[in-house]
Scaffold this active site. Structure first.
Site, PDB file in Angstrom:
ATOM      1  N   SER A  27      67.759  33.365 133.571  1.00 22.52           N
ATOM      2  CA  SER A  27      67.470  34.966 133.925  1.00 22.52           C
ATOM      3  C   SER A  27      66.012  35.541 132.870  1.00 22.52           C
ATOM      4  O   SER A  27      65.842  34.986 132.112  1.00 22.52           O
ATOM      5  CB  SER A  27      68.681  35.562 133.542  1.00 22.52           C
ATOM      6  OG  SER A  27      69.709  35.237 134.002  1.00 22.52           O
TER       7      SER A  27
HETATM    8  N1  SAH Z   1      72.869  33.123 132.444  1.00 22.78           N
HETATM    9  C1  SAH Z   1      72.179  31.939 132.959  1.00 22.78           C
HETATM   10  C2  SAH Z   1      72.013  32.329 134.620  1.00 22.78           C
HETATM   11  C3  SAH Z   1      72.051  31.098 135.228  1.00 22.78           C
HETATM   12  S1  SAH Z   1      71.797  31.182 137.095  1.00 22.78           S
HETATM   13  C4  SAH Z   1      70.981  31.578 132.024  1.00 22.78           C
HETATM   14  O1  SAH Z   1      70.315  32.610 131.489  1.00 22.78           O
HETATM   15  O2  SAH Z   1      70.408  30.768 132.219  1.00 22.78           O
HETATM   16  C5  SAH Z   1      73.466  31.569 137.560  1.00 22.78           C
HETATM   17  C6  SAH Z   1      74.416  30.441 137.246  1.00 22.78           C
HETATM   18  O3  SAH Z   1      75.793  30.448 137.813  1.00 22.78           O
HETATM   19  C7  SAH Z   1      74.010  28.863 137.821  1.00 22.78           C
HETATM   20  O4  SAH Z   1      73.872  27.974 136.797  1.00 22.78           O
HETATM   21  C8  SAH Z   1      75.032  28.550 138.947  1.00 22.78           C
HETATM   22  O5  SAH Z   1      75.275  27.027 138.971  1.00 22.78           O
HETATM   23  C9  SAH Z   1      76.276  29.422 138.183  1.00 22.78           C
HETATM   24  N2  SAH Z   1      77.271  29.540 138.951  1.00 22.78           N
HETATM   25  C10 SAH Z   1      77.163  30.095 140.222  1.00 22.78           C
HETATM   26  N3  SAH Z   1      78.740  30.050 140.922  1.00 22.78           N
HETATM   27  C11 SAH Z   1      79.451  29.637 140.001  1.00 22.78           C
HETATM   28  C12 SAH Z   1      80.808  29.658 139.981  1.00 22.78           C
HETATM   29  N4  SAH Z   1      81.472  29.994 140.946  1.00 22.78           N
HETATM   30  N5  SAH Z   1      81.462  29.266 138.906  1.00 22.78           N
HETATM   31  C13 SAH Z   1      80.538  28.944 137.616  1.00 22.78           C
HETATM   32  N6  SAH Z   1      79.246  29.220 137.810  1.00 22.78           N
HETATM   33  C14 SAH Z   1      78.681  29.511 138.711  1.00 22.78           C
END
Ligand code: SAH
Length: 218
Positions: free
Chosen positions: A65
């Site tokens: 993010s």
């Molecule tokens: N906070 C993270 C943002 C990652 S992007 C950072 O700063 O790196 C969002 C993440 O949510 C992705 O890795 C994606 O695989 C995950 N995601 C999406 N749907 C999900 C679900 N149902 N359960 C768990 N993770 C999920």
């Protein structure tokens, strides 16, 4: 002006100052941002952009993010030192690491095994001993560990995240991007203790979608 020979600490400090000028003013959030080396969560290919205020690609087609959004969402969550926090969407683990500096315990769920393994290695290297990880579908929350004081969702929920809201303590707070399109509304839900909640809109954001089930690929 940014200098190529600035240390990572200097570049991070400059980024955090710019987030403050944009409205991330909670000193505890600023300290946590400053204590979290974003370059360790950034893929090799994007190392020189680790201290830019932008989202960057990570493995599995996901993103780390944007620092401003991480700061804004962390501030909106009003974490207390005793808080048990649930995070959905571990991704790189960057947001998790920041939560871990402010809360008592952080439970984090990710649906890609590869991302979870890489994030776990980072938590270990940084000695973040208050982070508990789970590979699974975070849309269902973590019923065995509920209720939580705080919940942060870092993927866009299509609608109001009901299953997650049911895992909040009375007075608890959930922050999530909500919406089906490429642009969503960041929402803050506060549980009223009688099974309901109040909702506030905190502005527009862009997140990858919250998907059902675990990923079949790695
Ligand atoms: N906070 C993270 C943002 C990652 S992007 C950072 O700063 O790196 C969002 C993440 O949510 C992705 O890795 C994606 O695989 C995950 N995601 C999406 N749907 C999900 C679900 N149902 N359960 C768990 N993770 C999920």
């Amino acid at each position: 002006m940014a200098q190529d020979d600035d240390t990572p600490e200097t570049r991070l400090a400059r980024l955090v100052l710019s987030l403050r000028s944009q409205g991330v003013t909670d000193p505890k959030v600023l300290r946590a941002l400053e204590a979290t080396p974003r370059q360790l969560f950034t893929p090799d290919l994007f190392q020189e952009r680790a201290f830019e205020d932008s989202a960057l690609p990570i493995a599995c087609g996901q993103t780390i993010s944007q620092p401003f959004i991480v700061g804004l969402m962390t501030q909106a969550l009003k974490i207390e030192p005793r808080s048990r926090v649930l995070e959905i969407g571990t991704g790189s683990g960057y947001q998790t690491a920041i939560l871990s500096k402010m809360a008592r315990l952080v439970y984090t769920v990710e649906r890609y095994r590869t991302l979870m393994a890489e994030a776990e290695a980072r938590f270990k290297a940084l000695e973040l001993t208050n982070v508990i990880t789970r590979f699974g579908d975070g849309g269902q929350g973590w019923p065995e560990q509920a209720p939580f004081d705080r919940i942060m969702v870092t993927a866009a929920a299509p609608d109001e995240p009901k299953a997650l809201l049911s895992q909040l303590k009375p007075g608890g707070i959930l922050v999530a991007p909500v919406g089906k399109g490429p642009v969503q509304v960041l929402k803050r839900y506060t549980a009223d203790g009688q099974g309901g909640h109040t909702v506030e809109d905190l502005g527009e954001v862009r997140f990858v979608p919250l998907l059902d089930g675990v990923a079949r690929e790695l």
